[in-house]
Design a protein around this motif. Structure first.
Motif, PDB file in Angstrom:
ATOM      1  N   ARG A 135       0.853  -1.184   0.000  1.00  0.00           N
ATOM      2  CA  ARG A 135       0.000   0.000   0.000  1.00  0.00           C
ATOM      3  C   ARG A 135       0.886   1.230   0.000  1.00  0.00           C
ATOM      4  O   ARG A 135       1.931   1.240   0.657  1.00  0.00           O
ATOM      5  CB  ARG A 135      -0.905   0.012   1.213  1.00  0.00           C
ATOM      6  N   PRO A 136       0.461   2.280  -0.682  1.00  0.00           N
ATOM      7  CA  PRO A 136       1.267   3.497  -0.649  1.00  0.00           C
ATOM      8  C   PRO A 136       1.281   4.093   0.761  1.00  0.00           C
ATOM      9  O   PRO A 136       0.321   3.934   1.515  1.00  0.00           O
ATOM     10  CB  PRO A 136       0.554   4.429  -1.641  1.00  0.00           C
ATOM     11  N   ASP A 137       2.386   4.762   1.069  1.00  0.00           N
ATOM     12  CA  ASP A 137       2.485   5.404   2.382  1.00  0.00           C
ATOM     13  C   ASP A 137       1.436   6.494   2.492  1.00  0.00           C
ATOM     14  O   ASP A 137       1.158   7.226   1.529  1.00  0.00           O
ATOM     15  CB  ASP A 137       3.887   6.004   2.572  1.00  0.00           C
ATOM     16  N   LEU A 138       0.859   6.603   3.675  1.00  0.00           N
ATOM     17  CA  LEU A 138      -0.104   7.664   3.915  1.00  0.00           C
ATOM     18  C   LEU A 138       0.633   8.963   4.222  1.00  0.00           C
ATOM     19  O   LEU A 138       1.690   8.944   4.859  1.00  0.00           O
ATOM     20  CB  LEU A 138      -1.027   7.289   5.073  1.00  0.00           C
ATOM     21  N   PRO A 139       0.111  10.083   3.774  1.00  0.00           N
ATOM     22  CA  PRO A 139       0.792  11.343   4.099  1.00  0.00           C
ATOM     23  C   PRO A 139       0.726  11.616   5.596  1.00  0.00           C
ATOM     24  O   PRO A 139      -0.232  11.253   6.263  1.00  0.00           O
ATOM     25  CB  PRO A 139      -0.028  12.393   3.319  1.00  0.00           C
ATOM     26  N   THR A 140       1.771  12.208   6.109  1.00  0.00           N
ATOM     27  CA  THR A 140       1.818  12.538   7.534  1.00  0.00           C
ATOM     28  C   THR A 140       1.077  13.838   7.764  1.00  0.00           C
ATOM     29  O   THR A 140       1.012  14.699   6.890  1.00  0.00           O
ATOM     30  CB  THR A 140       3.266  12.666   8.040  1.00  0.00           C
ATOM     31  N   ARG A 141       0.565  13.982   8.944  1.00  0.00           N
ATOM     32  CA  ARG A 141      -0.170  15.216   9.289  1.00  0.00           C
ATOM     33  C   ARG A 141       0.682  16.123  10.103  1.00  0.00           C
ATOM     34  O   ARG A 141       1.418  15.763  10.927  1.00  0.00           O
ATOM     35  CB  ARG A 141      -1.449  14.881  10.063  1.00  0.00           C
TER      36      ARG A 141
END
Length: 141
Positions: A135-141
């Motif tokens: 899965r692609p990495d989720l963007p950090t907040r």
């Protein structure tokens, strides 16, 4: 004495019966999937007053929500990829493993994925799927 009490059996007899019952259970599970999948495909739950196969399994067959999920999704996948029925019947793939694999199976990868999942635990199958379908990495907040 309970009819389920087996304390009178010798160890060897108990071992043989455990293995026999286990093998029979695998075959029964494959047939159960086949029947549920066919019932689902024919939408026979509708005349019974149920809006979905899921609600039929819980409301009429009295399966838990987890058990109905582990029958409907692998059953649907097995209608498309019948090798699943044979693998489950032979004890080479368990119901939880088939449930994990179902969303990832395609005509191009089914044979390979099913073979790779043979005799694997759920955790091993999850690792296999993460490696093959990252899965692609989720963007950090």
């Amino acid at each position: 004495m309970s009819r389920y009490s087996l304390s009178h059996l010798r160890d060897e007899a108990l071992e043989r019966r455990v293995e026999r019952i286990n093998a029979h259970g695998f075959r029964f599970t494959a047939w159960e999937l086949a029947y549920i999948a066919e019932y689902d495909a024919r939408r026979l739950f509708v005349p019974k007053g149920f809006p979905s196969m899921s609600s039929y399994c819980v409301g009429h067959l009295h399966l838990s929500t987890d058990a109905r999920y582990k029958r409907i999704h692998p059953g649907r996948a097995a209608r498309q990829f019948p090798a699943i029925f044979d693998l489950i019947a032979a004890g080479r793939l368990h119901l939880c493993g088939a449930t994990e694999l179902a969303p990832y199976l395609t005509p191009e990868n089914a044979a390979e994925l099913l073979e790779a999942a043979t005799h694997r635990t759920v955790m091993e199958i999850r690792v296999l799927l993460r490696e093959r379908f990252p899965r692609p990495d989720l963007p950090t907040r």
